[in-house]
Enzyme design. Sequence first.
Site, PDB file in Angstrom:
ATOM      1  N   LEU A   1      10.179 -21.763  -3.610  1.00 33.42           N
ATOM      2  CA  LEU A   1       9.235 -20.834  -3.465  1.00 33.42           C
ATOM      3  C   LEU A   1       8.216 -20.365  -4.512  1.00 33.42           C
ATOM      4  O   LEU A   1       8.660 -20.413  -5.509  1.00 33.42           O
ATOM      5  CB  LEU A   1      10.433 -19.274  -3.531  1.00 33.42           C
TER       6      LEU A   1
ATOM      7  N   ARG B   1       0.287   7.644  -2.637  1.00 33.77           N
ATOM      8  CA  ARG B   1       0.638   8.753  -1.775  1.00 33.77           C
ATOM      9  C   ARG B   1       2.353   8.981  -1.990  1.00 33.77           C
ATOM     10  O   ARG B   1       2.616   9.931  -1.967  1.00 33.77           O
ATOM     11  CB  ARG B   1       0.347   8.283  -0.195  1.00 33.77           C
TER      12      ARG B   1
ATOM     13  N   SER C   1      -8.405  -5.319   4.729  1.00 37.19           N
ATOM     14  CA  SER C   1      -8.962  -5.012   3.113  1.00 37.19           C
ATOM     15  C   SER C   1      -9.305  -6.232   2.455  1.00 37.19           C
ATOM     16  O   SER C   1      -9.079  -6.446   1.232  1.00 37.19           O
ATOM     17  CB  SER C   1      -7.741  -4.091   2.615  1.00 37.19           C
TER      18      SER C   1
ATOM     19  N   HIS D   1       3.038   3.352  -8.995  1.00 34.99           N
ATOM     20  CA  HIS D   1       2.910   1.901  -9.115  1.00 34.99           C
ATOM     21  C   HIS D   1       3.792   1.298  -9.759  1.00 34.99           C
ATOM     22  O   HIS D   1       4.479  -0.017  -9.548  1.00 34.99           O
ATOM     23  CB  HIS D   1       1.643   1.467 -10.031  1.00 34.99           C
TER      24      HIS D   1
ATOM     25  N   ARG E   1      -5.398  -2.283   8.300  1.00 36.86           N
ATOM     26  CA  ARG E   1      -6.494  -3.036   7.814  1.00 36.86           C
ATOM     27  C   ARG E   1      -6.064  -4.031   7.205  1.00 36.86           C
ATOM     28  O   ARG E   1      -4.973  -4.336   6.440  1.00 36.86           O
ATOM     29  CB  ARG E   1      -7.424  -2.160   6.918  1.00 36.86           C
TER      30      ARG E   1
ATOM     31  N   ASP F   1       0.913  -1.220   0.066  1.00 38.36           N
ATOM     32  CA  ASP F   1      -0.006  -0.057  -0.001  1.00 38.36           C
ATOM     33  C   ASP F   1       0.680   1.183  -0.009  1.00 38.36           C
ATOM     34  O   ASP F   1       1.993   1.237   0.522  1.00 38.36           O
ATOM     35  CB  ASP F   1      -0.934   0.023   1.260  1.00 38.36           C
ATOM     36  N   GLY F   2       0.300   2.110  -0.341  1.00 38.17           N
ATOM     37  CA  GLY F   2       1.010   3.737  -0.576  1.00 38.17           C
ATOM     38  C   GLY F   2       1.727   4.037  -1.825  1.00 38.17           C
ATOM     39  O   GLY F   2       2.321   5.179  -1.901  1.00 38.17           O
TER      40      GLY F   2
ATOM     41  N   THR G   1     -10.612  -6.921  -5.769  1.00 38.35           N
ATOM     42  CA  THR G   1     -11.870  -6.843  -6.617  1.00 38.35           C
ATOM     43  C   THR G   1     -12.488  -5.528  -6.329  1.00 38.35           C
ATOM     44  O   THR G   1     -13.423  -5.286  -6.865  1.00 38.35           O
ATOM     45  CB  THR G   1     -12.909  -7.936  -5.712  1.00 38.35           C
TER      46      THR G   1
ATOM     47  N   GLU H   1       0.578 -13.195  12.100  1.00 38.70           N
ATOM     48  CA  GLU H   1       1.217 -12.223  12.871  1.00 38.70           C
ATOM     49  C   GLU H   1       0.873 -10.913  12.029  1.00 38.70           C
ATOM     50  O   GLU H   1       1.427 -11.133  10.909  1.00 38.70           O
ATOM     51  CB  GLU H   1       2.462 -12.370  13.294  1.00 38.70           C
TER      52      GLU H   1
HETATM   53  C1  FPP Z   1      -1.744   0.197  -3.412  1.00 35.41           C
HETATM   54  O1  FPP Z   1      -1.455   1.430  -3.457  1.00 35.41           O
HETATM   55  C2  FPP Z   1      -1.214  -0.573  -4.424  1.00 35.41           C
HETATM   56  C3  FPP Z   1      -2.038  -1.277  -5.437  1.00 35.41           C
HETATM   57  C4  FPP Z   1      -3.635  -1.201  -5.398  1.00 35.41           C
HETATM   58  C5  FPP Z   1      -1.370  -1.956  -6.548  1.00 35.41           C
HETATM   59  C6  FPP Z   1      -0.240  -2.518  -6.305  1.00 35.41           C
HETATM   60  C7  FPP Z   1       0.371  -2.936  -7.657  1.00 35.41           C
HETATM   61  C8  FPP Z   1       1.865  -2.787  -7.617  1.00 35.41           C
HETATM   62  C9  FPP Z   1       2.640  -2.639  -6.456  1.00 35.41           C
HETATM   63  C10 FPP Z   1       2.509  -2.800  -8.922  1.00 35.41           C
HETATM   64  C11 FPP Z   1       2.049  -4.258  -9.784  1.00 35.41           C
HETATM   65  C12 FPP Z   1       2.335  -5.281  -9.130  1.00 35.41           C
HETATM   66  C13 FPP Z   1       2.882  -6.479  -9.268  1.00 35.41           C
HETATM   67  C14 FPP Z   1       2.868  -7.594  -8.790  1.00 35.41           C
HETATM   68  C15 FPP Z   1       4.102  -6.404 -10.523  1.00 35.41           C
HETATM   69  P1  FPP Z   1      -2.279   2.549  -3.938  1.00 35.41           P
HETATM   70  O2  FPP Z   1      -2.394   3.008  -5.252  1.00 35.41           O
HETATM   71  O3  FPP Z   1      -3.759   2.391  -3.034  1.00 35.41           O
HETATM   72  O4  FPP Z   1      -1.626   3.699  -2.605  1.00 35.41           O
HETATM   73  P2  FPP Z   1      -2.454   4.972  -2.111  1.00 35.41           P
HETATM   74  O5  FPP Z   1      -3.301   4.180  -0.791  1.00 35.41           O
HETATM   75  O6  FPP Z   1      -1.164   5.772  -1.417  1.00 35.41           O
HETATM   76  O7  FPP Z   1      -3.413   5.719  -2.952  1.00 35.41           O
END
Ligand code: FPP
Length: 251
Positions: free
Chosen positions: A142, A35, A207, A48, A205, A31-32, A77, A218
């Site tokens: 793995l 931001r 989520s 991303h 969370r 997450d993040g 989803t 954990e």
């Molecule tokens: C959450 O950050 C992240 C996602 C919903 C997407 C995760 C995807 C990647 C890390 C890139 C591609 C993945 C792979 C497996 C190659 P957010 O966008 O919700 O961030 P925010 O909460 O700061 O808005």
Amino acid sequence: MQNQINKLSLEDKIKLINKHKIPRHVAIIMDGNGRWAKEKGYPRIFGHQEGAKRVEDILKIAKRVGISYISFFSFSTENWNRPKEEVEFLFTLMANYLEDKKNMLLKNKIRFKAIGRIYELPSFLQKKIKEVEEETKDFKDLTAVFCINYGGRQEILDAVNKIAYDIRNNILEDKYICENVLKKYLYLPELPDVDLLIRTSGEKRISNFLLWFIPYAELYFTKKYWPDFKEEDFIDAILDFQNRQRRFGGI
Ligand code: FPP
């Protein structure tokens, strides 16, 4: 103690790991990204892109320390509610990632699996998923599980509906559905319970992630945004996990 550990190099931190207490399954809510990008004045998609780079680093370190399963929450989803351009970007990023990193997975002998409602994804991504799953299927140490168009409730619902179908069609004869039977109908039945669940970005969370698998996980929350989450941070989470008392409901 924690302050002293923080000052150690990655190699010295790795030396502190107890090889007899390695979490078998680590799950990560990355997450993040948004931001991280916004704070730097970049568009969200840049976050991303940078976040995707961390996945490779974490895969390699997970392999090195002997983790058996690592799951990444790549697209939930609920993420369809994002702007169409961001959703499309994420799917393209994932397909390109699999194409670019296939050799890395092969070289490091990492098995790739994707779970979720994969059939709803664009066909170019489904094709890439199938291809990389097939090419890496024989690796044993793995398994990297990308959860794409994944929801924990949806996974359980999908299992219940498949069970109902099999009962109606006399494929399943069980009169009583026990945990073991239900588990067989989940997306990846061999997936063990999560030992350590990491969430970045300061949110605390679950989520809707891997609900079936987290009864005794954990939980590890860090304020770092996913694009800033480095190998050292992963090892910190493992060391923290190894200091926990796990009782699984016992005493
Ligand atoms: C959450 O950050 C992240 C996602 C919903 C997407 C995760 C995807 C990647 C890390 C890139 C591609 C993945 C792979 C497996 C190659 P957010 O966008 O919700 O961030 P925010 O909460 O700061 O808005």
